[in-house]
Design a protein around this motif. Structure first.
Motif, mmCIF file in Angstrom:
data_model
loop_
_atom_site.group_PDB
_atom_site.id
_atom_site.type_symbol
_atom_site.label_atom_id
_atom_site.label_comp_id
_atom_site.label_asym_id
_atom_site.label_seq_id
_atom_site.Cartn_x
_atom_site.Cartn_y
_atom_site.Cartn_z
ATOM 1 N N VAL A 183 -29.311 -19.482 9.227
ATOM 2 C CA VAL A 183 -28.285 -19.623 7.860
ATOM 3 C C VAL A 183 -26.954 -18.714 7.538
ATOM 4 N N ARG A 184 -26.999 -17.754 8.310
ATOM 5 C CA ARG A 184 -26.048 -16.083 8.392
ATOM 6 C C ARG A 184 -24.945 -16.940 9.385
ATOM 7 N N GLU A 185 -25.235 -17.257 10.433
ATOM 8 C CA GLU A 185 -24.626 -17.882 11.355
ATOM 9 C C GLU A 185 -23.895 -19.159 10.932
ATOM 10 N N LEU A 186 -24.863 -20.349 10.060
ATOM 11 C CA LEU A 186 -23.933 -21.180 9.810
ATOM 12 C C LEU A 186 -22.688 -20.859 8.486
ATOM 13 N N LEU A 187 -23.159 -20.012 7.587
ATOM 14 C CA LEU A 187 -22.281 -20.105 7.028
ATOM 15 C C LEU A 187 -20.882 -19.092 7.505
ATOM 16 N N PHE A 188 -21.043 -18.348 8.605
ATOM 17 C CA PHE A 188 -20.540 -17.870 9.304
ATOM 18 C C PHE A 188 -19.311 -18.078 10.185
ATOM 19 N N ILE A 189 -19.861 -19.762 10.754
ATOM 20 C CA ILE A 189 -18.792 -20.929 11.308
ATOM 21 C C ILE A 189 -18.292 -22.156 10.458
ATOM 22 N N ALA A 190 -19.153 -21.924 9.394
ATOM 23 C CA ALA A 190 -19.049 -23.813 8.733
ATOM 24 C C ALA A 190 -18.363 -23.763 7.863
ATOM 25 N N ALA A 191 -18.663 -22.739 6.764
ATOM 26 C CA ALA A 191 -18.274 -22.800 5.378
ATOM 27 C C ALA A 191 -16.337 -22.039 5.354
#
Length: 501
Positions: A259-267
């Motif tokens: 979830v950390r990588e998802l937020l950093f990249i996609a949000a």
């Protein structure tokens, strides 16, 4: 620590020359004796007529309502006149549909007015509750000091709560404690930093950084997608026939994005929140206000990096998740849940902490939540900890995401009394994303080429696009029909498929 006056703080945080006072002349009974002298001295010292000022201002171009205490006026204490001023301003903010920002600094109830002043906290709380019931943001900045009835009412009700570094924040003032109990209050307890460590405030920031964090919160809370934007319907990919056990192993790879990588990249925007607001926090769960593209949402996600063998996902994580569910309801925002857990804690502490009950309450609240919901099976989906975040209008799954009542090794131990049959159990239990899609549990499978660990950026971008598309489509549905469809989706799982003859 330098303490800013009410107007110094207004000038620092809000747009230049944008402040418009809402305050009218105080009308109150004539005061005699010492209290009258104290009021006169406070008015002469501060240039204010009461301990609170209220009004509207622009915060980076956005109009907001503001409540500010001034400690120089009788220690920012709240009496009947101050209480009525606060209630009037809150009601005006609600009627005007304005976000509300509270900046308290106070010793609490004004002792000179006794119980009548004490009861002002009830009507202030009622006004804040009505404001939040109208799905309007309420943000709080706790300054040094904030104690007593102010902290125990409108100071503790924020959707987002920030505190001043080093601020004394607590229910019982240390001087009162020492007078009552004959010993000093334990040091380091009533500090902003300790409250953050215990999940009671979301962030600790100095006043000069307050405008940025308030603006980011409101940018997410109040933004809505453009009406003319169209949702794109992607052609479902043809997924390879990957054995279930291979997906299990892929989901456990050390470098797999969570979830950390998802937020950093996609949000597009992220404002992390902290803890339950009730004295607990669990590093295994991430709670944040987020935008995917132009779609705002509350996100609560199981953090693969925060869960360890020593500290698996516990009941506090699910209580934090329930805070996120409440935020989505109160702010009328979509909710995204991210499932990625090796399983909830199996321990004495988890049992006594009410883990089973928290799973049940998460399920009940997600099933009934009236805002759009999307659940993402990002990696491992083991047991009740995964199930607790599953109910949603749309369930998405990464290709190597999976869902099972136990890890395959646990299922093998029950059936075969060993763990060597885990690959067989994974296949037999239909835990793969493609099996969940075929069985009607999952609506969409997001491909991995061939594994998210090998292409983390591209994978997270695909997930972000899928979330944005799903959220946008749900926000345009009739709410009553969407809620009915959600209920029907889960009630029909496991029923025999009907075939037209």
């Amino acid at each position: 620590m330098t303490r800013l006056t009410a107007h110094e703080l207004i000038d620092l945080v809000f747009d230049r020359d944008s402040w418009k006072s809402w305050d009218t002349t105080i009308t109150e009974p004539a005061r005699n004796g010492t209290y009258a002298d104290e009021l006169a001295a406070a008015r002469e010292k501060t240039g204010l007529d009461e301990s609170v000022v209220t009004g509207a201002a622009l915060l980076r171009g956005r109009r907001v309502a503001v409540l500010v205490c001034d400690f120089g006026f009788l220690a920012g204490s709240i009496g009947v006149a101050a209480g009525q001023r606060l209630v009037t301003a809150i009601e005006w903010a609600t009627a005007a549909k304005l976000p509300l920002i509270a900046l308290p600094v106070s010793g609490g109830t004004r002792m000179q007015e006794g119980t009548t002043a004490f009861l002002q906290m009830v009507k202030i709380t009622a006004a804040v509750t009505a404001h939040k019931a109208a799905h309007l943001p309420y943000l709080v900045y706790l300054r040094n000091p904030t104690t007593g009835g102010v902290f125990a009412s409108w100071g503790s009700l924020g959707h987002v709560t920030v505190a001043e570094p080093g601020a004394l924040v607590g229910f019982l003032g240390p001087r009162v404690y020492e007078a009552l109990y004959g010993a000093p209050f334990p040091p380091g307890v009533q500090t902003a930093e300790n409250l953050q460590a215990h999940g009671l405030v979301d962030a600790v920031r100095p006043p000069e950084q307050l405008a940025e964090i308030l603006d980011r919160a409101l940018r997410i809370m109040t933004s809505r997608p453009a009406d003319d934007e169209r949702t794109s319907v992607a052609v479902p990919p043809t997924l390879p026939e990957t054995p279930a056990w291979e997906s299990v192993l892929a989901s456990r790879r050390t470098g797999r994005p969570g979830v950390r990588e998802l937020l950093f990249i996609a949000a597009a925007d992220v404002l992390p929140l902290n803890g339950t607001g009730q004295g607990e926090k669990d590093p295994g769960l991430t709670l944040a206000l987020v935008r995917f593209g132009d779609v705002p949402c509350v996100l609560l996600g199981q953090d693969r990096h925060g869960q360890t063998v020593q500290r698996p996902l516990g009941p506090a994580a699910l209580r934090e998740a329930r805070r996120g569910i409440r935020l989505a309801q109160e702010l009328d925002l979509p909710l995204v849940t991210v499932i990625d857990t090796a399983g909830a804690a199996l321990s004495k502490e988890a049992e006594e902490g009410g883990l089973a009950g928290e799973i049940a309450r998460c399920l009940a609240e997600l099933v009934a939540l009236r805002t759009p919901t999307v659940s993402l099976l990002l990696g491992q989906g083991t047991g009740g900890g995964a199930l607790a975040l599953l109910p949603a209008d749309r369930v998405l799954a990464a290709q190597h995401g999976w869902l099972s009542p136990l890890p395959p090794e646990g299922a093998s131990a029950i059936i075969h009394r060993d763990v060597t049959h885990a690959p067989e159990m994974a296949a037999a239990q239909n835990i793969r994303s493609v099996d969940l899609l075929a069985g009607g549990v999952v609506h969409t499978v997001i491909p991995e080429f061939p594994d998210a660990t090998d292409e983390p950026v591209q994978f997270c971008e695909r997930v972000g696009t899928a979330l944005h598309t799903a959220l946008l489509a749900l926000m345009r549905q009739d709410p009553q029909q969407r809620l009915a469809d959600r209920f029907e989706h889960f009630t029909r799982i496991g029923e025999p498929l009907t075939v037209a003859v």
